[in-house]
Design an enzyme around this catalytic site. Structure first.
Site, mmCIF file in Angstrom:
data_model
loop_
_atom_site.group_PDB
_atom_site.id
_atom_site.type_symbol
_atom_site.label_atom_id
_atom_site.label_comp_id
_atom_site.label_asym_id
_atom_site.label_seq_id
_atom_site.Cartn_x
_atom_site.Cartn_y
_atom_site.Cartn_z
ATOM 1 N N ASP A 1 0.853 -1.189 0.000
ATOM 2 C CA ASP A 1 0.000 0.000 0.000
ATOM 3 C C ASP A 1 0.889 1.240 0.000
ATOM 4 O OD1 ASP A 1 -2.460 1.560 0.241
ATOM 5 O OD2 ASP A 1 -1.779 1.985 2.284
ATOM 6 N N SER A 2 0.270 2.377 -0.201
ATOM 7 C CA SER A 2 1.028 3.645 -0.180
ATOM 8 C C SER A 2 1.529 3.966 1.230
ATOM 9 C CB SER A 2 0.130 4.789 -0.655
ATOM 10 O OG SER A 2 -1.007 4.899 0.216
ATOM 11 N N TYR B 1 -0.938 8.867 -2.352
ATOM 12 C CA TYR B 1 -0.875 8.670 -3.808
ATOM 13 C C TYR B 1 -2.071 9.338 -4.499
ATOM 14 C CZ TYR B 1 2.514 4.706 -3.549
ATOM 15 O OH TYR B 1 3.627 3.904 -3.359
ATOM 16 N N CYS C 1 -4.215 -1.405 -2.215
ATOM 17 C CA CYS C 1 -4.309 0.043 -2.426
ATOM 18 C C CYS C 1 -5.214 0.265 -3.641
ATOM 19 C CB CYS C 1 -2.917 0.618 -2.699
ATOM 20 S SG CYS C 1 -2.906 2.372 -3.094
ATOM 21 N N ASN C 2 -6.386 0.846 -3.389
ATOM 22 C CA ASN C 2 -7.323 1.075 -4.505
ATOM 23 C C ASN C 2 -6.715 2.012 -5.544
ATOM 24 O OD1 ASN C 2 -10.328 0.068 -3.512
ATOM 25 N ND2 ASN C 2 -9.014 0.623 -1.822
ATOM 26 N N THR C 3 -5.975 2.996 -5.048
ATOM 27 C CA THR C 3 -5.399 3.994 -5.962
ATOM 28 C C THR C 3 -4.340 3.370 -6.857
ATOM 29 O OG1 THR C 3 -5.810 5.685 -4.275
ATOM 30 C CG2 THR C 3 -4.263 6.257 -6.035
ATOM 31 N N CYS D 1 -11.086 2.911 -0.206
ATOM 32 C CA CYS D 1 -9.672 3.199 0.075
ATOM 33 C C CYS D 1 -9.304 2.394 1.316
ATOM 34 C CB CYS D 1 -9.490 4.699 0.327
ATOM 35 S SG CYS D 1 -7.876 5.111 1.043
ATOM 36 N N THR D 2 -8.171 1.699 1.269
ATOM 37 C CA THR D 2 -7.844 0.787 2.381
ATOM 38 C C THR D 2 -7.499 1.526 3.664
ATOM 39 O OG1 THR D 2 -5.560 0.651 1.542
ATOM 40 C CG2 THR D 2 -7.096 -1.094 0.881
#
Ligand code: DGL
Length: 255
Positions: free
Chosen positions: A10-11, A42, A73-75, A184-185
């Site tokens: 993830d970010s 992000y 990470c959805n983004t 979003c996580t």
């Protein structure tokens, strides 16, 4: 059987919401978590920049011996999942898909809300998912302005956080959404606030993490990648940030 770890990326801290569901659902599996930390958030970065960061992260997880990678990470999923699957085609790579399908299947009001980052909502994946399951259903979206920063700065239980969440949900609740998707996580870390805000209104807030863990379990079985019966799981935490941030990942995960 394969005792190698599952990689989770993830970010920043957000993907730990998926990490903890993986640990719960797959207690024998070793996990390596990479939380960028240095380049978070992000959500407002150009897609090309996110692809470069995601490429470096997945390469790092593969170098760590991961047998499967979850882009928690959805983004990053929206910006890079097709690129990552094409480049690392011999490794199963699981992305985050906004839980629009269960929301649309379960809504009674015919109105569904999705909270995510700007980049996720602009992505084709979200548009395709909403179009596929949102027929005859009003899908309302809102950016969780400031949510990622609140979680990254451990301010998710502050009055400011509650005000932020109320502001983001106001419109979709006013327009009758009875299903709210956390796209979003990072956002499930704010779940106590969501639940307080929707209490008594017959609204369901959906954290997709458990569904992601079930999907990973199915893939492990499909590819014969489950860890052995006697494997003792190990948990590692990596970051592009500094050692202080890496320790924050570890503490938040194991809290
Ligand atoms: N956890 C990331 C997601 O699911 C947050 C992205 C960001 O860093 O803005 O989209």
């Amino acid at each position: 059987m394969n005792d190698n770890p599952i990689g989770v990326y993830d970010s920043g801290l957000g993907g730990l919401t998926v990490w903890r569901e993986l640990r719960r659902a797959l207690p024998r599996e070793s996990l390596v978590y990479l939380g960028d930390g240095k380049n978070c958030p992000y959500g407002s970065r150009p897609a090309e920049e996110i692809r470069t960061l995601a490429d470096r992260a997945v390469a790092t997880l593969l170098d760590a011996g991961c047998k499967l990678v979850v882009v928690a990470c959805n983004t990053a999923t929206a910006a890079a999942i097709d690129f990552l699957r094409a480049k690392y085609s011999s490794t199963p790579i699981v992305g985050m898909e906004p839980a629009v399908k269960p929301a649309c299947l379960n809504t009674r009001s015919g109105v569904v809300g999705v909270l995510a980052t700007a980049r996720s909502l602009e992505g084709d994946l979200f548009r395709r998912t909403a179009a596929r399951y949102g027929e005859n259903i009003r899908v309302l979206t809102a950016v969780g302005e400031g949510f990622v920063e609140l979680v990254e700065q451990d301010r998710e239980q502050t009055p400011e956080a509650e005000a932020c969440v109320r502001r983001a949900m106001e419109e979709m609740l006013r327009r009758g959404a009875d299903q709210v998707v956390l796209g979003c996580t990072h956002y499930p870390f704010l779940m106590p606030l969501f639940e307080r805000i929707v209490a008594g209104h017959g609204v369901t807030v959906i954290d997709p993490s458990p569904a992601v863990a079930r999907h990973v379990a199915r893939l492990l079985d499909h590819y014969g990648l489950r860890a052995g019966e006697n494997h003792a799981p190990q948990y590692r935490f990596l970051t592009f940030g500094d050692e202080t941030y890496r320790r924050r990942l570890e503490c938040k995960a194991l809290a």
